[in-house]
Design a protein around this motif. Sequence first.
Motif, mmCIF file in Angstrom:
data_model
loop_
_atom_site.group_PDB
_atom_site.id
_atom_site.type_symbol
_atom_site.label_atom_id
_atom_site.label_comp_id
_atom_site.label_asym_id
_atom_site.label_seq_id
_atom_site.Cartn_x
_atom_site.Cartn_y
_atom_site.Cartn_z
ATOM 1 N N ASP A 1 7.037 13.886 -11.309
ATOM 2 C CA ASP A 1 6.106 13.379 -12.322
ATOM 3 C C ASP A 1 6.731 12.157 -12.975
ATOM 4 N N GLY A 45 14.199 22.890 -12.280
ATOM 5 C CA GLY A 45 14.313 21.447 -12.116
ATOM 6 C C GLY A 45 15.294 21.065 -11.025
ATOM 7 N N ALA A 105 11.706 7.935 -16.872
ATOM 8 C CA ALA A 105 11.015 9.119 -17.379
ATOM 9 C C ALA A 105 10.612 10.078 -16.265
ATOM 10 N N THR A 106 11.242 9.992 -15.110
ATOM 11 C CA THR A 106 10.880 10.826 -13.975
ATOM 12 C C THR A 106 11.338 12.259 -14.189
ATOM 13 N N ARG A 107 10.455 13.195 -13.895
ATOM 14 C CA ARG A 107 10.755 14.623 -13.963
ATOM 15 C C ARG A 107 10.621 15.184 -12.557
ATOM 16 N N ARG A 108 11.638 15.901 -12.080
ATOM 17 C CA ARG A 108 11.635 16.464 -10.729
ATOM 18 C C ARG A 108 11.810 17.974 -10.843
ATOM 19 N N ARG A 109 10.947 18.735 -10.152
ATOM 20 C CA ARG A 109 11.014 20.189 -10.242
ATOM 21 C C ARG A 109 10.493 20.822 -8.962
#
Length: 92
Positions: A33, A60, A38-42
């Motif tokens: 996302d 995550g 600001a990237t979020r990895r899950r």
Amino acid sequence: MARPRNKLTARQAAAITSPGRHSDGGSLYLVIDGDGAATRRRWLYLFNWRGKRREMGLGGFPAVSLANARKGREEGERLVREGRDPIAAREE
């Protein structure tokens, strides 16, 4: 013909940068996302429970490795086969 599983390698998972759901097969996805800093990895496991599609977060990335995400998927699949909701079982 069976659907492929374990399509990603740990190196490939670390190199993916484009936002979206990236499949490892067997309903396991690396979800990215945002963009840039600001990237979020899950990790996300999708399954059907009583006729509805459910999503179970596995943690995550990179705190949860590809191998551990696959173990989480396997545990979720086992619980579904036994007739138990993986999300409710995790909360117990």
